[in-house]
Motif scaffolding. Structure first.
Motif, PDB file in Angstrom:
ATOM      1  N   ASP A 140      23.134  44.513  47.241  1.00  0.00           N
ATOM      2  CA  ASP A 140      23.468  45.914  47.513  1.00  0.00           C
ATOM      3  C   ASP A 140      23.373  46.258  48.995  1.00  0.00           C
ATOM      4  O   ASP A 140      23.965  47.246  49.442  1.00  0.00           O
ATOM      5  CB  ASP A 140      22.549  46.845  46.717  1.00  0.00           C
ATOM      6  CG  ASP A 140      22.872  46.834  45.228  1.00  0.00           C
ATOM      7  OD1 ASP A 140      23.974  46.376  44.872  1.00  0.00           O
ATOM      8  OD2 ASP A 140      22.021  47.267  44.426  1.00  0.00           O
ATOM      9  N   ASN A 141      22.644  45.462  49.771  1.00  0.00           N
ATOM     10  CA  ASN A 141      22.550  45.694  51.208  1.00  0.00           C
ATOM     11  C   ASN A 141      23.617  44.946  51.995  1.00  0.00           C
ATOM     12  O   ASN A 141      23.587  44.923  53.219  1.00  0.00           O
ATOM     13  CB  ASN A 141      21.156  45.305  51.715  1.00  0.00           C
ATOM     14  CG  ASN A 141      20.120  46.397  51.489  1.00  0.00           C
ATOM     15  OD1 ASN A 141      20.028  47.354  52.244  1.00  0.00           O
ATOM     16  ND2 ASN A 141      19.348  46.259  50.432  1.00  0.00           N
ATOM     17  N   GLY A 142      24.543  44.306  51.270  1.00  0.00           N
ATOM     18  CA  GLY A 142      25.680  43.687  51.934  1.00  0.00           C
ATOM     19  C   GLY A 142      25.447  42.279  52.423  1.00  0.00           C
ATOM     20  O   GLY A 142      26.244  41.758  53.219  1.00  0.00           O
ATOM     21  N   TRP A 143      24.375  41.628  51.956  1.00  0.00           N
ATOM     22  CA  TRP A 143      24.060  40.277  52.420  1.00  0.00           C
ATOM     23  C   TRP A 143      24.490  39.235  51.390  1.00  0.00           C
ATOM     24  O   TRP A 143      23.764  38.289  51.070  1.00  0.00           O
ATOM     25  CB  TRP A 143      22.562  40.156  52.701  1.00  0.00           C
ATOM     26  CG  TRP A 143      22.083  41.133  53.741  1.00  0.00           C
ATOM     27  CD1 TRP A 143      22.750  41.547  54.856  1.00  0.00           C
ATOM     28  CD2 TRP A 143      20.842  41.833  53.737  1.00  0.00           C
ATOM     29  NE1 TRP A 143      22.006  42.453  55.566  1.00  0.00           N
ATOM     30  CE2 TRP A 143      20.815  42.662  54.898  1.00  0.00           C
ATOM     31  CE3 TRP A 143      19.743  41.857  52.885  1.00  0.00           C
ATOM     32  CZ2 TRP A 143      19.745  43.485  55.210  1.00  0.00           C
ATOM     33  CZ3 TRP A 143      18.675  42.676  53.193  1.00  0.00           C
ATOM     34  CH2 TRP A 143      18.676  43.473  54.341  1.00  0.00           C
ATOM     35  N   GLN A 144      25.705  39.380  50.891  1.00  0.00           N
ATOM     36  CA  GLN A 144      26.191  38.472  49.853  1.00  0.00           C
ATOM     37  C   GLN A 144      26.289  37.033  50.353  1.00  0.00           C
ATOM     38  O   GLN A 144      26.033  36.090  49.590  1.00  0.00           O
ATOM     39  CB  GLN A 144      27.557  38.932  49.336  1.00  0.00           C
ATOM     40  CG  GLN A 144      27.531  40.226  48.547  1.00  0.00           C
ATOM     41  CD  GLN A 144      27.778  41.453  49.429  1.00  0.00           C
ATOM     42  OE1 GLN A 144      27.555  41.419  50.630  1.00  0.00           O
ATOM     43  NE2 GLN A 144      28.265  42.533  48.825  1.00  0.00           N
TER      44      GLN A 144
END
Length: 282
Positions: free
Chosen positions: A115-119
């Motif tokens: 969810d914090n964009g660190w996929q």
């Protein structure tokens, strides 16, 4: 896990048959003794520490022991225990007695990272976890333990991309938000869930009451009581739900570590009674 705890739980948790053993080793010893199969995961960073210890021949720094009672831990004994523990699980895995799951390398809360964009970081950790698990145990994991069962649907794509076919979740926390494609949405059977792009993953749900009994009750009471309560519980579920898949999911070393006097005997009673009462087709 800190350096001292790695060695403690690998080789010096409690006496078993006159020998100091760790929680991981004891589980493998009992699995070798009884006709029972389990699914287990090892956090890859723990496997990395084991591999580092074996490569170095010692710990690369002085471990900080958690209590004075562990100061007598013998490093040679720990090296032998690590080797023996790994070889036991490798053999059990190759025999099909143990199915080893993988985990993202550092055991992160994946939903928060996603969810914090660190996929991309999460993808790398899943791949690193798969590689470390295969390097140590010689098997390619097709299932993943989702740390703390903290899941969101964005993980379906990452599991698909890394070859993960199934995971284990909590029904109360997850089922209300899942798009179920196949299977009955209940705690007693696998289901297939689908994300918004049509990608799918198989989910097994843990039996919350039984899992909590393993965590908080079974390992602190008489082994005979544990065996009786477990069989009664399973019989009741199978009578109400023929063909049920009953999943116990927990941090399996913790009940042993927190109950070093009763825990090992309780684990033996659990494996023994499961070995004696086999469900047809299991």
């Amino acid at each position: 896990m800190g350096a001292g705890l790695v060695l403690l739980h690998t080789c010096h948790d409690f006496l078993w048959n006159g020998t100091w053993v760790g929680a991981y080793e004891l589980q493998a010893l009992l699995l070798s003794e009884y006709n029972v199969s389990v699914t287990i995961d090892f956090t890859p960073v723990l496997l990395y520490q084991w591999e580092t210890i074996l490569t170095e021949g010692t710990f690369p720094y002085s471990p900080a022991w958690p209590s004075p009672s562990t100061l007598n831990v013998n490093m040679t004994q720990c090296l032998e225990a690590i080797n023996y523990t790994i070889s036991l699980y490798r053999e059990l895995a190759q025999e099909g007695r143990v199915e080893i799951l993988t985990v993202p390398f550092y055991h992160p809360l994946q939903a928060i990272i996603y969810d914090n964009g660190w996929q991309s970081d999460l993808l790398a950790q899943i791949l690193m976890g798969e590689e470390m698990t295969e390097e140590v145990f010689g098997v390619r994991a097709t299932g993943a333990w989702t740390p703390e069962m903290a899941f969101n649907m964005g993980l379906v794509h990452l599991y698909n991309e890394t070859g993960i076919e199934f995971t284990i979740l909590d029904a109360q926390a997850f089922l209300p938000y899942a798009t179920v494609v196949s299977g009955t949405p209940s705690p007693y059977g696998p289901i297939i869930v689908e994300d918004s792009t049509g990608e799918q993953v198989i989910v097994l749900f843990r039996d919350t009451d039984l899992s909590n009994a393993f965590s908080f009750a079974y390992f602190s009471q008489s082994p005979q009581v544990t065996a009786r309560e477990l069989i009664h519980y399973l019989a009741r579920i199978y009578m109400q739900n023929p063909g049920a898949v009953i999943v116990v999911a927990l941090d399996g070393e913790n009940p042993l570590i927190f109950n070093p006097t009763t825990g090992p005997a309780d684990l033996q009673a659990i494996y023994q009674v499961l070995s004696e009462y086999q469900v047809p087709g299991s």
